[in-house]
Design an enzyme around this catalytic site. Structure first.
Site, mmCIF file in Angstrom:
data_model
loop_
_atom_site.group_PDB
_atom_site.id
_atom_site.type_symbol
_atom_site.label_atom_id
_atom_site.label_comp_id
_atom_site.label_asym_id
_atom_site.label_seq_id
_atom_site.Cartn_x
_atom_site.Cartn_y
_atom_site.Cartn_z
ATOM 1 C CE1 TYR A 1 -4.194 -1.631 0.263
ATOM 2 C CE2 TYR A 1 -3.124 -2.979 1.945
ATOM 3 C CZ TYR A 1 -4.179 -2.747 1.081
ATOM 4 O OH TYR A 1 -5.224 -3.640 1.031
ATOM 5 N NE ARG B 1 -11.725 -7.001 2.049
ATOM 6 C CZ ARG B 1 -12.095 -7.576 3.195
ATOM 7 N NH1 ARG B 1 -13.120 -8.417 3.200
ATOM 8 N NH2 ARG B 1 -11.452 -7.324 4.309
ATOM 9 N N GLY C 1 -8.540 -15.338 -3.347
ATOM 10 C CA GLY C 1 -8.381 -14.807 -2.006
ATOM 11 C C GLY C 1 -9.111 -15.608 -0.951
ATOM 12 N NE ARG C 2 -14.549 -12.253 0.551
ATOM 13 C CZ ARG C 2 -14.497 -11.221 -0.301
ATOM 14 N NH1 ARG C 2 -14.179 -11.462 -1.586
ATOM 15 N NH2 ARG C 2 -14.743 -9.989 0.090
ATOM 16 C CE LYS D 1 -5.116 -7.460 -5.421
ATOM 17 N NZ LYS D 1 -6.235 -6.686 -4.840
ATOM 18 N N GLY E 1 -11.068 -11.590 -7.983
ATOM 19 C CA GLY E 1 -12.430 -11.198 -7.653
ATOM 20 C C GLY E 1 -13.459 -12.191 -8.139
ATOM 21 N N GLY E 2 -13.948 -13.034 -7.235
ATOM 22 C CA GLY E 2 -15.050 -13.931 -7.555
ATOM 23 C C GLY E 2 -14.666 -15.280 -8.114
ATOM 24 N NE ARG F 1 -15.527 -17.384 -3.736
ATOM 25 C CZ ARG F 1 -14.820 -16.255 -3.780
ATOM 26 N NH1 ARG F 1 -13.775 -16.182 -4.594
ATOM 27 N NH2 ARG F 1 -15.135 -15.227 -3.044
ATOM 28 C CG HIS G 1 -9.425 -3.975 -2.368
ATOM 29 N ND1 HIS G 1 -8.290 -3.233 -2.547
ATOM 30 C CD2 HIS G 1 -9.323 -4.493 -1.120
ATOM 31 C CE1 HIS G 1 -7.535 -3.294 -1.462
ATOM 32 N NE2 HIS G 1 -8.144 -4.066 -0.585
#
Length: 359
Positions: free
Chosen positions: A129, A259, A310-311, A232, A288-289, A291, A256
């Site tokens: 960041y 988010r 990510g998640r 990014k 992003g998204g 899965r 993000h």
């Protein structure tokens, strides 16, 4: 636990994590429209399989910024992996190495850059960041280069943190035993406390993130490193062209994870225009998204060189540490192999926009 798809880890992680940590990882900003749209966009696309093609061998290997990878599925930068498992980012790094996958560590990692690098057997990038304290930013960059990280990923869509209402309602703050150990504790103090109706992360971002970042500032970063610089948070053709003009080595199409700006384009919807605007020597990634392995195939067909997840990584980490993350990656790799074969496009290079009926 016998997991047959990454979503199995989501259900198991929900049962293991404290409710405020679960909301922290699952939540988005505002009404969470972009968070939902990231997944919906994948669901709206349709694939055009070809038949009578020899698919006895499939190949998802690639080279990205000089690194050989066994899969286009990499690990997105996320903070504080020790919220999910005591070994934190070192467990994640070992799992990425087992899968032959890229890992992008976060500047707010809860393990040292050096220990993450020591655990990794595959390529590592470091996410940054843009901090008000340039000396702190420069010090992290120097350490990353010395430890063997192969690229820097500058997050450019966070001049401030989006309104993450789940965190605010929970008064979420990072617990004292989990720290961003690669930065001066004084820089991170606000992340460990929360005011009523706010969150420690939002308070910390207001204090430490520099909202004056412009394209001209990339020259400062370039002067301090020999590593490739990846931007990014790119969602438009205009910014993709500017990234190339200002010397970026790659870009990540990203909102993000839903988010930041609620109502922003889903990443997959933004991908075609970014890919079309980027010059051939500028790799385009997406997060992003994602899965499933079929999602990966869709993204590659529409112009992504690789995707970052990510998640699902954090779900796997919460459920079974290194082995959980490795299993998530292995499932995605296996699903992608199936998709390549059933699409009649056995290599990543065979995937192109003709494979997709866009939403």
């Amino acid at each position: 636990m016998e997991a047959l798809e990454p979503a199995d880890f989501e259900r198991a992680a929900r049962d293991r994590l404290p409710s405020d940590v679960w909301d922290f990882v699952q939540g988005g900003s505002g009404a969470e429209r972009t968070l939902a749209a990231n997944r919906a966009r994948f669901a709206e696309c349709r694939l055009r399989p070809r038949t009578m093609v020899d698919v006895s061998v499939t190949d998802q290997r690639l080279t990205l910024l000089g690194s050989r990878l066994d899969t286009p599925v990499g690990i997105a930068p996320m903070a504080y992996h020790q919220l999910f498992h005591p070994e934190g980012e070192t467990a994640t790094a070992r799992a990425a190495g087992r899968a032959g996958a890229l890992m992008v560590a976060g500047i707010f990692a809860s393990r040292t850059l050096e220990s993450i690098a020591g655990a990794a057997t595959g390529p590592l990038w470091l996410q940054l960041y843009w901090l008000r304290r340039r000396d702190a930013l420069a010090a992290v960059v120097e350490r990353a280069e010395a430890a063997g990280y192969r690229a820097l990923v500058l997050t450019v869509d966070a001049p401030r943190i989006g309104r993450r209402l789940r965190d605010a309602r929970n008064g979420f703050a990072i617990p004292a035993h989990v720290r961003a150990v690669n930065l001066d504790p004084a820089l991170m103090a606000a992340s460990h406390r929360a005011d009523q109706g706010s969150s420690g992360l939002a308070d910390h971002a207001r204090e430490q993130f520099d909202p004056t970042l412009t394209w001209a500032d990339l020259a400062w970063l370039r002067e301090r490193t020999r590593l490739p610089i990846v931007l990014k948070g790119i969602l438009t053709a205009e910014d993709a062209r500017l990234a190339a003009e200002h010397g970026a080595d790659a870009v990540v199409v990203s909102n993000h994870g839903g988010r930041q700006l609620d109502g922003a384009l889903p990443s997959l919807a933004a991908l075609p225009e970014v890919a079309a605007a980027a010059p051939p020597n500028l790799p385009v990634l997406l997060d992003g998204g994602v899965r499933t392995g079929t999602d990966v195939a869709l993204a590659v067909a529409l112009g992504a060189r690789a995707v970052l997840i990510g998640r699902p990584v954090l779900w796997g980490l919460a459920v079974d540490g290194e082995d959980g993350v490795a299993r998530v990656l292995d499932l995605l790799k296996a699903e992608l192999d199936d998709a390549l074969a059933l699409l009649g496009r056995p290599r990543l290079a065979d995937l192109d926009p003709a494979a997709v009926v866009p939403a």
